[in-house]
Write a protein that holds these residues in place. Structure first.
Motif, PDB file in Angstrom:
ATOM      1  N   GLN A  24       0.834  -1.201   0.000  1.00 40.08           N
ATOM      2  CA  GLN A  24       0.000   0.000   0.000  1.00 40.08           C
ATOM      3  C   GLN A  24       0.872   1.256   0.000  1.00 40.08           C
ATOM      4  OE1 GLN A  24      -2.488   0.484   3.429  1.00 40.08           O
ATOM      5  NE2 GLN A  24      -3.834   1.931   2.409  1.00 40.08           N
ATOM      6  N   LYS A  25       1.929   1.265   0.795  1.00 40.44           N
ATOM      7  CA  LYS A  25       2.829   2.426   0.826  1.00 40.44           C
ATOM      8  C   LYS A  25       3.470   2.634  -0.544  1.00 40.44           C
ATOM      9  CE  LYS A  25       4.014   2.252   5.730  1.00 40.44           C
ATOM     10  NZ  LYS A  25       5.082   1.966   6.711  1.00 40.44           N
ATOM     11  N   THR A  26       3.906   1.545  -1.162  1.00 40.10           N
ATOM     12  CA  THR A  26       4.504   1.630  -2.496  1.00 40.10           C
ATOM     13  C   THR A  26       3.487   2.173  -3.497  1.00 40.10           C
ATOM     14  OG1 THR A  26       5.954  -0.235  -2.017  1.00 40.10           O
ATOM     15  CG2 THR A  26       5.626   0.303  -4.324  1.00 40.10           C
ATOM     16  N   ASN A  27       2.276   1.659  -3.430  1.00 41.12           N
ATOM     17  CA  ASN A  27       1.230   2.115  -4.348  1.00 41.12           C
ATOM     18  C   ASN A  27       0.872   3.581  -4.107  1.00 41.12           C
ATOM     19  OD1 ASN A  27       1.100  -0.320  -5.662  1.00 41.12           O
ATOM     20  ND2 ASN A  27      -0.614  -1.078  -4.461  1.00 41.12           N
ATOM     21  N   GLN A  28       0.879   4.005  -2.836  1.00 39.08           N
ATOM     22  CA  GLN A  28       0.590   5.413  -2.542  1.00 39.08           C
ATOM     23  C   GLN A  28       1.678   6.320  -3.117  1.00 39.08           C
ATOM     24  OE1 GLN A  28      -0.003   5.286   1.749  1.00 39.08           O
ATOM     25  NE2 GLN A  28      -2.158   5.842   1.455  1.00 39.08           N
TER      26      GLN A  28
ATOM     27  N   MET B 129       3.024  10.083  -7.459  1.00 36.39           N
ATOM     28  CA  MET B 129       3.795  10.444  -8.654  1.00 36.39           C
ATOM     29  C   MET B 129       2.875  10.613  -9.863  1.00 36.39           C
ATOM     30  SD  MET B 129       7.120   7.951  -8.140  1.00 36.39           S
ATOM     31  CE  MET B 129       7.560   8.028  -9.844  1.00 36.39           C
ATOM     32  N   VAL B 130       1.908   9.707 -10.018  1.00 35.23           N
ATOM     33  CA  VAL B 130       0.964   9.800 -11.136  1.00 35.23           C
ATOM     34  C   VAL B 130       0.118  11.060 -11.013  1.00 35.23           C
ATOM     35  CG1 VAL B 130      -1.099   8.722 -12.134  1.00 35.23           C
ATOM     36  CG2 VAL B 130       0.898   7.325 -11.608  1.00 35.23           C
ATOM     37  N   ARG B 131      -0.343  11.352  -9.790  1.00 33.97           N
ATOM     38  CA  ARG B 131      -1.158  12.538  -9.558  1.00 33.97           C
ATOM     39  C   ARG B 131      -0.366  13.798  -9.911  1.00 33.97           C
ATOM     40  NH1 ARG B 131      -3.229  11.729  -4.287  1.00 33.97           N
ATOM     41  NH2 ARG B 131      -4.842  10.492  -5.256  1.00 33.97           N
ATOM     42  N   GLU B 132       0.891  13.868  -9.468  1.00 32.23           N
ATOM     43  CA  GLU B 132       1.727  15.031  -9.792  1.00 32.23           C
ATOM     44  C   GLU B 132       1.933  15.145 -11.294  1.00 32.23           C
ATOM     45  OE1 GLU B 132       5.237  14.337  -7.506  1.00 32.23           O
ATOM     46  OE2 GLU B 132       4.323  15.014  -5.623  1.00 32.23           O
ATOM     47  N   SER B 133       2.153  14.001 -11.936  1.00 27.85           N
ATOM     48  CA  SER B 133       2.338  13.995 -13.387  1.00 27.85           C
ATOM     49  C   SER B 133       1.061  14.467 -14.090  1.00 27.85           C
ATOM     50  CB  SER B 133       2.719  12.590 -13.848  1.00 27.85           C
ATOM     51  OG  SER B 133       2.880  12.542 -15.233  1.00 27.85           O
ATOM     52  N   LEU B 134      -0.083  14.009 -13.614  1.00 31.63           N
ATOM     53  CA  LEU B 134      -1.360  14.434 -14.207  1.00 31.63           C
ATOM     54  C   LEU B 134      -1.594  15.928 -14.010  1.00 31.63           C
ATOM     55  CD1 LEU B 134      -3.777  11.500 -13.321  1.00 31.63           C
ATOM     56  CD2 LEU B 134      -2.942  12.143 -15.588  1.00 31.63           C
ATOM     57  N   GLU B 135      -1.218  16.434 -12.832  1.00 30.74           N
ATOM     58  CA  GLU B 135      -1.365  17.875 -12.603  1.00 30.74           C
ATOM     59  C   GLU B 135      -0.479  18.667 -13.549  1.00 30.74           C
ATOM     60  OE1 GLU B 135      -0.537  18.419  -8.459  1.00 30.74           O
ATOM     61  OE2 GLU B 135      -2.455  17.568  -7.832  1.00 30.74           O
TER      62      GLU B 135
END
Length: 161
Positions: free
Chosen positions: A102-106, A111-117
């Protein structure tokens, strides 16, 4: 004194006790290494085991009458406790692995969220720029059309005159 028998006061104490031990072991072995001794020990063991079985039955009856747990019930309970502890350990390990996953996935999700932003910011800038260019292009096209109409009107006026 001969060479094998030494004065105990002059001999090494460890060596002296080893000799005594060896002599006692020889005597024990001489007396016990016979069929008669083996048969006697066997009979004594059989008698002892019969008495143990009787005592065990008596104790089990008394424990049952007093509604107390027997040795077998304690053993069964111990086995179940060991099994449950094993399952708990397995579950604990699974939970630990799930938490790490879960920590790895978070971290990946962050990272994905920042990339999407970043992409959203980039795309919104691109859209604004595209709209701005489209408006400028439309304005230029309208200006060109206006000039064409003006030229066309002038041509018609010239042709009418």
């Amino acid at each position: 004194m001969n060479s094998k028998q030494q004065d105990p006061n002059n001999q090494d104490p460890i060596q002296f006790y080893k000799q005594i031990e060896a002599e006692i072991n020889k005597r024990i072995h001489a007396r016990t290494n016979s069929r008669a001794f083996t048969v006697a020990v066997g009979k004594a063991m059989d008698s002892h085991l019969r008495k143990l079985r009787i005592y065990k039955r008596l104790i089990t009856r008394w424990l049952t009458r007093l509604d107390l747990a027997t040795k077998d019930e304690f053993a069964s309970l111990s086995n179940r406790i060991v099994d449950v502890e094993g399952e708990i350990d397995s579950m604990d390990e699974s939970i630990y692995q799930i938490i790490n996953l879960q920590k790895t996935n978070q971290r990946k999700l962050t990272m994905v969220r920042e990339s999407l932003e970043e992409w959203a910011t980039f795309l919104s800038c691109e859209v604004r720029e595209k709209r701005s260019n489209d408006i400028k292009t439309l304005e230029n096209d309208l200006q060109d059309l206006k000039k064409l109409f003006e030229m066309d009107n002038m041509k018609e006026e010239i042709d009418h005159d």
